[in-house]
Motif scaffolding. Structure first.
Motif, PDB file in Angstrom:
ATOM      1  N   ARG A   1      54.122   5.724 -87.286  1.00  0.00           N
ATOM      2  CA  ARG A   1      53.047   6.708 -87.165  1.00  0.00           C
ATOM      3  C   ARG A   1      51.845   6.223 -87.975  1.00  0.00           C
ATOM      4  N   GLN A   2      50.672   6.456 -87.425  1.00  0.00           N
ATOM      5  CA  GLN A   2      49.418   6.097 -88.094  1.00  0.00           C
ATOM      6  C   GLN A   2      49.404   6.663 -89.522  1.00  0.00           C
ATOM      7  N   GLY A   3      49.111   5.823 -90.499  1.00  0.00           N
ATOM      8  CA  GLY A   3      49.032   6.291 -91.883  1.00  0.00           C
ATOM      9  C   GLY A   3      50.340   6.197 -92.659  1.00  0.00           C
ATOM     10  N   GLU A   4      51.442   5.881 -91.957  1.00  0.00           N
ATOM     11  CA  GLU A   4      52.728   5.726 -92.647  1.00  0.00           C
ATOM     12  C   GLU A   4      52.765   4.410 -93.427  1.00  0.00           C
ATOM     13  N   VAL A   5      53.494   4.415 -94.515  1.00  0.00           N
ATOM     14  CA  VAL A   5      53.676   3.166 -95.272  1.00  0.00           C
ATOM     15  C   VAL A   5      54.904   2.463 -94.709  1.00  0.00           C
ATOM     16  N   VAL A   6      54.693   1.278 -94.170  1.00  0.00           N
ATOM     17  CA  VAL A   6      55.775   0.559 -93.495  1.00  0.00           C
ATOM     18  C   VAL A   6      56.074  -0.730 -94.248  1.00  0.00           C
ATOM     19  N   LYS A   7      57.358  -1.017 -94.393  1.00  0.00           N
ATOM     20  CA  LYS A   7      57.720  -2.322 -94.973  1.00  0.00           C
ATOM     21  C   LYS A   7      58.394  -3.166 -93.886  1.00  0.00           C
ATOM     22  N   PHE A   8      57.860  -4.374 -93.650  1.00  0.00           N
ATOM     23  CA  PHE A   8      58.495  -5.313 -92.733  1.00  0.00           C
ATOM     24  C   PHE A   8      59.213  -6.366 -93.575  1.00  0.00           C
ATOM     25  N   LYS A   9      60.487  -6.549 -93.244  1.00  0.00           N
ATOM     26  CA  LYS A   9      61.290  -7.539 -93.971  1.00  0.00           C
ATOM     27  C   LYS A   9      61.713  -8.574 -92.925  1.00  0.00           C
ATOM     28  N   VAL A  10      61.173  -9.774 -92.995  1.00  0.00           N
ATOM     29  CA  VAL A  10      61.433 -10.766 -91.951  1.00  0.00           C
ATOM     30  C   VAL A  10      62.147 -11.974 -92.556  1.00  0.00           C
ATOM     31  N   THR A  11      63.243 -12.351 -91.922  1.00  0.00           N
ATOM     32  CA  THR A  11      63.968 -13.538 -92.397  1.00  0.00           C
ATOM     33  C   THR A  11      63.985 -14.598 -91.301  1.00  0.00           C
ATOM     34  N   SER A  12      64.212 -15.829 -91.706  1.00  0.00           N
ATOM     35  CA  SER A  12      64.367 -16.917 -90.732  1.00  0.00           C
ATOM     36  C   SER A  12      65.701 -17.609 -90.975  1.00  0.00           C
TER      37      SER A  12
ATOM     38  N   ARG B   1      58.922   3.919 -93.989  1.00  0.00           N
ATOM     39  CA  ARG B   1      59.768   3.319 -92.956  1.00  0.00           C
ATOM     40  C   ARG B   1      59.976   1.831 -93.275  1.00  0.00           C
ATOM     41  N   GLU B   2      61.136   1.309 -92.943  1.00  0.00           N
ATOM     42  CA  GLU B   2      61.420  -0.100 -93.250  1.00  0.00           C
ATOM     43  C   GLU B   2      62.036  -0.769 -92.014  1.00  0.00           C
ATOM     44  N   PHE B   3      61.552  -1.927 -91.658  1.00  0.00           N
ATOM     45  CA  PHE B   3      62.094  -2.660 -90.511  1.00  0.00           C
ATOM     46  C   PHE B   3      62.573  -4.035 -90.961  1.00  0.00           C
ATOM     47  N   ALA B   4      63.717  -4.442 -90.436  1.00  0.00           N
ATOM     48  CA  ALA B   4      64.221  -5.792 -90.728  1.00  0.00           C
ATOM     49  C   ALA B   4      64.219  -6.605 -89.429  1.00  0.00           C
ATOM     50  N   LEU B   5      63.587  -7.757 -89.465  1.00  0.00           N
ATOM     51  CA  LEU B   5      63.524  -8.632 -88.286  1.00  0.00           C
ATOM     52  C   LEU B   5      64.067 -10.001 -88.667  1.00  0.00           C
ATOM     53  N   ASN B   6      64.534 -10.727 -87.646  1.00  0.00           N
ATOM     54  CA  ASN B   6      65.000 -12.086 -87.908  1.00  0.00           C
ATOM     55  C   ASN B   6      64.389 -13.040 -86.886  1.00  0.00           C
ATOM     56  N   ALA B   7      64.130 -14.253 -87.334  1.00  0.00           N
ATOM     57  CA  ALA B   7      63.656 -15.286 -86.413  1.00  0.00           C
ATOM     58  C   ALA B   7      64.659 -16.436 -86.436  1.00  0.00           C
ATOM     59  N   LYS B   8      65.013 -16.866 -85.237  1.00  0.00           N
ATOM     60  CA  LYS B   8      65.972 -17.968 -85.138  1.00  0.00           C
ATOM     61  C   LYS B   8      65.765 -18.665 -83.796  1.00  0.00           C
TER      62      LYS B   8
ATOM     63  N   TRP C   1      48.232  -3.230-102.133  1.00  0.00           N
ATOM     64  CA  TRP C   1      49.589  -3.093-101.595  1.00  0.00           C
ATOM     65  C   TRP C   1      50.415  -4.323-101.936  1.00  0.00           C
ATOM     66  N   GLU C   2      49.739  -5.481-101.887  1.00  0.00           N
ATOM     67  CA  GLU C   2      50.455  -6.744-102.131  1.00  0.00           C
ATOM     68  C   GLU C   2      50.821  -6.882-103.610  1.00  0.00           C
ATOM     69  N   ILE C   3      49.860  -6.573-104.468  1.00  0.00           N
ATOM     70  CA  ILE C   3      50.108  -6.725-105.903  1.00  0.00           C
ATOM     71  C   ILE C   3      51.195  -5.744-106.371  1.00  0.00           C
ATOM     72  N   LYS C   4      51.200  -4.542-105.778  1.00  0.00           N
ATOM     73  CA  LYS C   4      52.157  -3.496-106.201  1.00  0.00           C
ATOM     74  C   LYS C   4      53.361  -3.413-105.264  1.00  0.00           C
ATOM     75  N   ARG C   5      53.557  -4.424-104.452  1.00  0.00           N
ATOM     76  CA  ARG C   5      54.561  -4.348-103.374  1.00  0.00           C
ATOM     77  C   ARG C   5      55.930  -3.880-103.849  1.00  0.00           C
ATOM     78  N   ALA C   6      56.373  -4.445-104.971  1.00  0.00           N
ATOM     79  CA  ALA C   6      57.734  -4.142-105.453  1.00  0.00           C
ATOM     80  C   ALA C   6      57.888  -2.681-105.851  1.00  0.00           C
ATOM     81  N   GLU C   7      56.753  -2.049-106.190  1.00  0.00           N
ATOM     82  CA  GLU C   7      56.840  -0.671-106.692  1.00  0.00           C
ATOM     83  C   GLU C   7      56.587   0.375-105.615  1.00  0.00           C
ATOM     84  N   ILE C   8      56.148  -0.054-104.441  1.00  0.00           N
ATOM     85  CA  ILE C   8      55.753   0.918-103.414  1.00  0.00           C
ATOM     86  C   ILE C   8      56.975   1.429-102.638  1.00  0.00           C
ATOM     87  N   VAL C   9      57.025   2.740-102.450  1.00  0.00           N
ATOM     88  CA  VAL C   9      58.119   3.338-101.668  1.00  0.00           C
ATOM     89  C   VAL C   9      57.637   3.478-100.222  1.00  0.00           C
ATOM     90  N   PRO C  10      58.241   2.746 -99.285  1.00  0.00           N
ATOM     91  CA  PRO C  10      57.771   2.866 -97.892  1.00  0.00           C
ATOM     92  C   PRO C  10      58.324   4.113 -97.207  1.00  0.00           C
TER      93      PRO C  10
END
Lengths: 198, 527
Positions: free
Chosen positions: A118-129, A97-104, A86-95
């Motif tokens: 949902r169990q088995g779903e491909v999820v992308k977490f996008k976290v910024t600081s 569901r996608e979540f954007a989080l921020n830390a501050k 998943w990590e090596i192909k990250r840029a090519e994977i279609v999720p």
């Protein structure tokens, strides 16, 4: 670019909890083997005996073993641990569901509507600081870690994940960013529904 | 008791390094036990104070204890082995003073002024999360330590490469010090020819010390430069101005910082340790190291490998290029298993050829050190993997099963082996009680392995490092075990100190540093 579709069985059979169990068994065995070998060696070292003329051959064998372990170990994990792929192909994977989080200022801001997958779903977490280097770690109710990544300010930190076990998961910063980091703990903030659950 | 009159300047300065190093080790043990108490939910320290102690702990442990003990031992051993005078005893004296002052200042910046960006110092935490005074003091302390390290390296280089008229040319010495003669001999043997270099110009342990010193210089230059940047920010903070933190990119900074910092853990420590094992094996057996051409060549490979492995600290940084994580973080790092494994095998084989051997204290600690690396190196290789790192990064596994196992068992036992070996050479006295030395050994082994394993299991259960879990019972069981074994370790330290102090004598110990009013008569009484 061709987009890649993955599912929960992609890339290997391992899930996080079984990997942690194998590691516990491996580590207990490693400690016992290394200590036992040393006890065995010391017994031989303090008694008189002939040194085998094949010591050089043993050395070359040992060298070969080490090189083989060093290479095969990473090949094995790449084959059996799905999130390496998943990590090596990250840029090519279609999720799914996608979540954007921020830390501050030592606080996570979650997306409106929370984090429900949902169990088995491909999820992308996008976290910024917005200020410091933090960590983004997801933990089971037992305290076992599901996954983590570093969150660097000025960069978009993304990870692809597929939850294999339904339940509640907590978020915690896995990187120290001052004594206030302690408050970066969101208990049961991710809900993973089983296949049948509504 | 020891009479200082019997000691020459080199022996005195060696003893000064040893004493200061062991005092700093004691401070590290106290700090460690304070934090252990907090980890078992005894509210001994507030969060701010806990992290300040956590900040000081590795700096005091690495630079105050490990580096100073290594320096003391090498200042004595390099001239002894090369049969040369130490280039400058004055520089060596200045060296321990600068190192001790630097470590003391870092400790003050943490303990009194609560600097707590930890040794990782991830940008921009050091300049945002601290006051001008604490940041300035911390940076000054680190800068002094790095200056001390550079003095040490210069003094050793100047000693190894000092030539009298009629000596071999400098180029020959440098080739030998890099271990390239080992490669030439291996190459010749493959072609069925005899060794080109039968008697190497630089002894194997000195080769290791020289190689380790190269990484030490590079590490000091990087960390010293970072300290200068901190000093600039601290200066403007004290003037009430705030410099922008965007001048440095956190990822590039992290790469540069870890490149320098990792030269300690994955460079000089492993090389110095291999050198010390070879040295001790040669002293104990009176023989050359088994297949020493391989040992010389492996030390060179280890040096080069150590320059390309830093990315294993950035395996969880999603913005670090994947190829760097795979090649530098995984593949090249894995070859540390090979180079360390060669050092383990060759040391054990050398000892094996000389059997039967009496289990002296240096031999026991030497084998203990090998056990420590036998457990700590595989743990490190395990976490330096893209898949494993996802659940191990920043957990107690990293700091317990890997780092503390290597430092408390691997490195410390190696250093104590050297200490017990050179103590009679430096002081002309045997350590007073063999029984107490044995108690120290078993406490170090049982306490060190037990504590590291308990932390390792806590990590596998998800417990993070650098994180407080006050009131949370999730990982309490593992932390009770860690505290129990930590206590055994602390008892071992106290026993060792009692044994060494009673051998040297308190008046002699004090007069090593301060001229006592009665020192004239005291030295007579002592003798």
């Amino acid at each position: 670019m061709t987009k890649l579709v993955v599912n929960s069985s992609e890339g290997g059979i391992m899930n996080v909890l079984s990997l942690a169990l194998y590691l516990r068994i491996f580590y207990a065995a490693l400690v016992l083997i290394v200590v036992s070998l040393m006890v065995f060696y010391v017994r031989g070292l303090t008694t008189k005996g002939e040194t085998s003329g094949r010591l050089k051959a043993v050395f070359y064998g040992w060298l070969g073993f080490l090189v083989a372990v060093a290479i095969l170990f990473h090949l094995l994990t790449a084959w059996q641990i799905p999130w390496v792929r998943w990590e090596i192909k990250r840029a090519e994977i279609v999720p799914n569901r996608e979540f954007a989080l921020n830390a501050k200022q030592h606080r996570f801001t979650l997306p409106a509507g929370g984090l429900k997958v949902r169990q088995g779903e491909v999820v992308k977490f996008k976290v910024t600081s917005s200020d410091l280097t933090y960590g983004f770690g997801v933990f089971h109710e037992s305290g076992a870690m599901e996954f983590q990544m570093q969150v660097l300010p000025g960069h978009s930190n993304e990870i692809i994940w597929i939850f294999k076990d339904p339940g509640k998961y907590s978020i915690r910063s896995t990187e120290y960013a001052g004594p206030e980091t302690e408050q970066m703990y969101l208990k049961d903030s991710i809900t993973v529904l089983s296949g049948e659950e509504k | 008791m020891i009479s200082l009159k019997e000691l020459n300047p080199l022996q005195k300065v060696t003893l000064r390094f040893v004493v200061i190093a062991l005092l700093f080790y004691g401070l590290t043990v106290i700090e460690g036990m304070m934090m252990r108490a907090v980890q078992v939910n005894i509210p001994l320290l507030e969060a701010e104070h806990f992290f300040a102690v956590l900040n000081a702990h590795p700096i005091v442990g690495i630079f105050g204890y490990s580096f100073m003990l290594v320096m003391g031992a090498f200042y004595f051993l390099v001239p002894t082995f090369t049969k040369k005078e130490l280039y400058s005893v004055f520089l060596a004296e200045l060296n321990w003073l600068v190192m001790a002052a630097g470590t003391g200042i870092v400790w003050l910046s943490s303990f009194i002024f609560h600097y707590s960006a930890l040794y990782t110092n991830y940008w921009p935490l050091p300049v945002i999360g601290s006051t001008g005074v604490s940041l300035g003091l911390y940076a000054l302390g680190i800068l002094l330590i790095m200056i001390g390290i550079l003095i040490f390296c210069f003094n050793l280089f100047a000693t190894v490469f000092h030539r009298e008229p009629g000596d071999k040319p400098l180029s020959t010495l440098i080739i030998s010090a890099f271990g390239l003669d080992g490669f030439v001999n291996i190459f010749n043997r493959f072609r069925g020819r005899p060794d080109k270099v039968v008697e190497p110009d630089v002894p194997l342990p000195i080769v290791a010390i020289f190689r380790g010193t190269i990484d030490t210089v590079l590490d000091a230059l990087v960390l010293g430069s970072v300290a200068i940047v901190f000093l600039v920010y601290a200066f403007f903070k004290l003037k009430g101005a705030t410099l922008p933190t965007t001048w440095l990119d956190p990822l590039i900074y992290k790469n540069l910082y870890w490149w320098g910092l990792d030269l300690i853990a994955d460079g000089l420590v492993l090389i110095y340790v291999a050198g010390t094992w070879y040295l001790l094996a040669m002293i104990i057996t009176g023989r050359q190291i088994f297949m020493q051409n391989f040992a010389r060549a492996a030390l060179f490979v280890e040096l080069v490998v150590s320059w390309f492995v830093w990315s294993h600290h950035l395996l969880s940084d999603q913005t670090q290029p994947v190829m760097m994580r795979i090649f530098s973080g995984e593949m090249i790092t894995a070859f540390e298993l090979v180079t360390s494994g060669i050092a383990v095998f060759l040391t054990l084989a050398t000892l094996w050829q000389a059997r039967p051997l009496k289990m002296t204290m240096p031999l026991k600690f030497l084998l203990g050190g090998i056990v420590g690396f036998g457990l700590g190196v595989p743990a490190g290789i395990l976490q330096a993997d893209l898949g494993m790192n996802r659940i191990l990064h920043n957990t107690q596994w990293v700091i317990g099963a890997h780092a503390h196992m290597q430092i408390l068992v691997g490195l410390s036992c190696t250093l104590f082996a050297a200490l017990y070996a050179i103590f009679p050479m430096v002081t002309k006295r045997e350590v007073k009680s063999e029984f107490l030395s044995n108690v120290h050994f078993w406490c170090q082994m049982v306490g060190g392995i037990g504590m590291s394993v308990a932390m390792g299991f806590a990590g596998l259960n998800g417990m993070l490092r650098r994180t407080l879990y006050m009131g949370d019972p999730t990982y309490l069981q593992e932390m009770y075990f860690a505290a129990f074994f930590g206590t055994i370790l602390a008892i071992g330290y106290l026993v060792m100190m009692y044994n060494l102090i009673s051998t040297i004598g308190i008046p002699s110990l004090i007069s090593l540093f301060i001229r006592l009013p009665w020192s004239k008569t005291q030295s007579n009484i002592a003798s």
